[in-house]
Design an enzyme around this catalytic site. Structure first.
Site, PDB file in Angstrom:
ATOM      1  N   HIS A  23      45.748  41.469  41.041  1.00  0.00           N
ATOM      2  CA  HIS A  23      44.732  42.425  41.016  1.00  0.00           C
ATOM      3  C   HIS A  23      44.759  42.864  42.448  1.00  0.00           C
ATOM      4  O   HIS A  23      44.197  41.833  42.568  1.00  0.00           O
ATOM      5  CB  HIS A  23      43.779  42.418  39.344  1.00  0.00           C
ATOM      6  CG  HIS A  23      43.914  41.582  38.563  1.00  0.00           C
ATOM      7  ND1 HIS A  23      43.623  42.620  37.451  1.00  0.00           N
ATOM      8  CD2 HIS A  23      44.489  40.277  37.577  1.00  0.00           C
ATOM      9  CE1 HIS A  23      43.896  41.681  36.461  1.00  0.00           C
ATOM     10  NE2 HIS A  23      44.264  40.187  36.696  1.00  0.00           N
ATOM     11  N   HIS A 200      47.110  40.833  29.854  1.00  0.00           N
ATOM     12  CA  HIS A 200      46.290  39.680  28.974  1.00  0.00           C
ATOM     13  C   HIS A 200      46.168  39.281  28.216  1.00  0.00           C
ATOM     14  O   HIS A 200      46.085  40.331  26.892  1.00  0.00           O
ATOM     15  CB  HIS A 200      44.921  40.058  29.891  1.00  0.00           C
ATOM     16  CG  HIS A 200      44.921  39.787  31.725  1.00  0.00           C
ATOM     17  ND1 HIS A 200      46.303  40.889  32.308  1.00  0.00           N
ATOM     18  CD2 HIS A 200      44.460  39.580  32.367  1.00  0.00           C
ATOM     19  CE1 HIS A 200      45.459  40.751  33.691  1.00  0.00           C
ATOM     20  NE2 HIS A 200      44.963  39.377  33.766  1.00  0.00           N
ATOM     21  N   GLU A 203      43.374  33.930  27.092  1.00  0.00           N
ATOM     22  CA  GLU A 203      43.193  33.423  28.719  1.00  0.00           C
ATOM     23  C   GLU A 203      41.560  32.904  27.863  1.00  0.00           C
ATOM     24  O   GLU A 203      41.404  32.227  27.516  1.00  0.00           O
ATOM     25  CB  GLU A 203      43.224  34.927  29.749  1.00  0.00           C
ATOM     26  CG  GLU A 203      42.072  34.238  30.513  1.00  0.00           C
ATOM     27  CD  GLU A 203      41.275  35.540  31.957  1.00  0.00           C
ATOM     28  OE1 GLU A 203      41.256  36.402  30.979  1.00  0.00           O
ATOM     29  OE2 GLU A 203      41.151  34.981  33.007  1.00  0.00           O
ATOM     30  N   ASP A 282      43.656  36.552  40.894  1.00  0.00           N
ATOM     31  CA  ASP A 282      41.741  37.262  41.864  1.00  0.00           C
ATOM     32  C   ASP A 282      41.702  36.558  43.329  1.00  0.00           C
ATOM     33  O   ASP A 282      40.928  35.826  42.989  1.00  0.00           O
ATOM     34  CB  ASP A 282      40.737  38.090  41.121  1.00  0.00           C
ATOM     35  CG  ASP A 282      41.154  38.466  39.910  1.00  0.00           C
ATOM     36  OD1 ASP A 282      40.846  39.652  40.358  1.00  0.00           O
ATOM     37  OD2 ASP A 282      40.908  38.256  38.755  1.00  0.00           O
TER      38      ASP A 282
END
Ligand code: ADE
Ligand code: ZN
Length: 342
Positions: A23, A200, A203, A282
């Site tokens: 991201h 996604h 997760e 990230d």
């Protein structure tokens, strides 16, 4: 830096690699965050780089997202987006990430009134510069699932004039209360416009969300997907179909998906034949770029050279590249291996 890496990670350091789950807002490091906040007069609850880094202790995905969106709120003009992208592409250059696929989340910037054109102008300037050293970059138009599907559809429409900038769409943000089933129209519309599809899933959400992302949204790749281990039939199916999982080891530990890295299951999934890849998600928030993620697997899971190479090869297999582009990347990898054999 490389001196601190184990022998497998040192071997990987200059190996051509792909990163598919990143991201761009998650690559905004503390010094740049503070300088942009000052530039735009944004008040943040941090006085120093140390304060920022001390705040990065998370209990779960939501506790991270709160700071992530706060951080992204300092991005306001073309130059900010240029610098953000330039910083990450410099990491690619240093870590020999020859191909990257970067998630861009324009809905994040709407409260600050930043237009998609401004964002993409800045990003494109940095990408064009990086192409001079041979960097391959694709962008993924990523939607925020805590927002209504109607907002996502409006953004899909707004992105139409910029269609050529994006190879795929994705779905990010808070997973548990926002299942794939809520976004079927969005994915149908995006597919009709020729986007590749990823999301996604699995997760924080259950394995059933992976199944639904495949069956209801029609994705050809899953971001994270580590909770596939809870559904043996799905796990077997993914070993056959090789629908890729873009796994992010440091992220999973920092967001408490696993208690520690020794509990991570990525090498078991690799062993079973699933197309798992390694990514940083990230990096500014989770303590490392791509190589640090590999280093964690070496240090805590005793990843060996053949496992490391299989993970790198999976990255190229899983990429949204044309077959010619993929062959070029694999040829670069094979040239490296001829000089630095297994
Ligand atoms: N946005 C940025 N990082 C994310 C993650 N790990 N999961 C969901 N959404 C995200
Ligand atoms: Zn992610």
């Amino acid at each position: 830096m490389t001196a601190a890496y184990g022998p497998v990670t040192q071997w990987l350091a200059a190996m051509p690699k792909a990163e598919l789950h990143l991201h761009i807002d998650g690559s905004l490091r503390a010094p740049r965050l503070l300088s942009l906040a000052q530039k735009h007069g944004v008040t943040l609850p941090y006085a120093s780089v140390e304060d920022v880094e001390a705040a990065y202790e998370f209990d779960d995905l939501q506790s991270f997202l709160d700071l992530y969106y706060l951080g992204a709120s300092v991005l306001r003009d073309e130059e900010d987006f240029y610098l953000l992208m330039q910083d990450y592409l410099e990491v690619c250059r240093r870590q020999h990430i020859i191909h990257c696929e970067i998630m861009v989340e324009p809905q994040t910037y709407l409260p600050q009134g930043v237009a998609l054109g401004t964002v993409l102008q800045g990003f494109s300037r940095a990408i064009t510069e990086a192409m001079h050293w041979g960097q391959s970059v694709k962008l993924i138009l990523s939607f925020l699932r805590h927002l209504p599907e109607s907002d996502c559809l409006a953004m899909l429409e707004a992105a139409d004039p910029y269609r050529e900038h994006f190879c795929a769409i994705g779905l990010a943000s808070a997973e548990r209360d926002f299942p794939p089933a809520n976004f079927q129209t969005l994915y149908r519309e995006a597919a009709a416009r020729g986007y590749a599809l990823t999301a996604h899933a699995g997760e924080e959400g259950p394995a059933a969300f992976i199944r639904d992302a495949l069956d209801l949204l029609g994705v050809s790749r899953i971001d994270h997907g580590v909770r596939v281990v809870e559904d043996p039939a799905l796990r077997e199916e993914l070993a056959v179909t090789r629908v890729p999982l873009t796994v992010c080891p440091l992220s999973n530990v920092r967001l408490c998906v696993y208690g520690n890295m020794r509990e991570h299951r990525i090498l078991e999934l690799l062993q079973d034949g699933l197309c798992v890849t390694v990514n940083s998600d990230d990096p500014a928030y989770f303590g490392g770029d791509l190589l640090e993620n590999f280093a964690a697997l070496e240090n805590d899971l005793a990843m060996d050279r053949s496992q490391a190479l299989a993970l790198v090869r999976n990255g190229f297999e899983a990429a949204f590249l044309s077959e010619t582009e993929r062959a070029d990347c694999i040829a670069a990898l094979d040239r490296y291996l001829a000089e630095h054999p297994l």
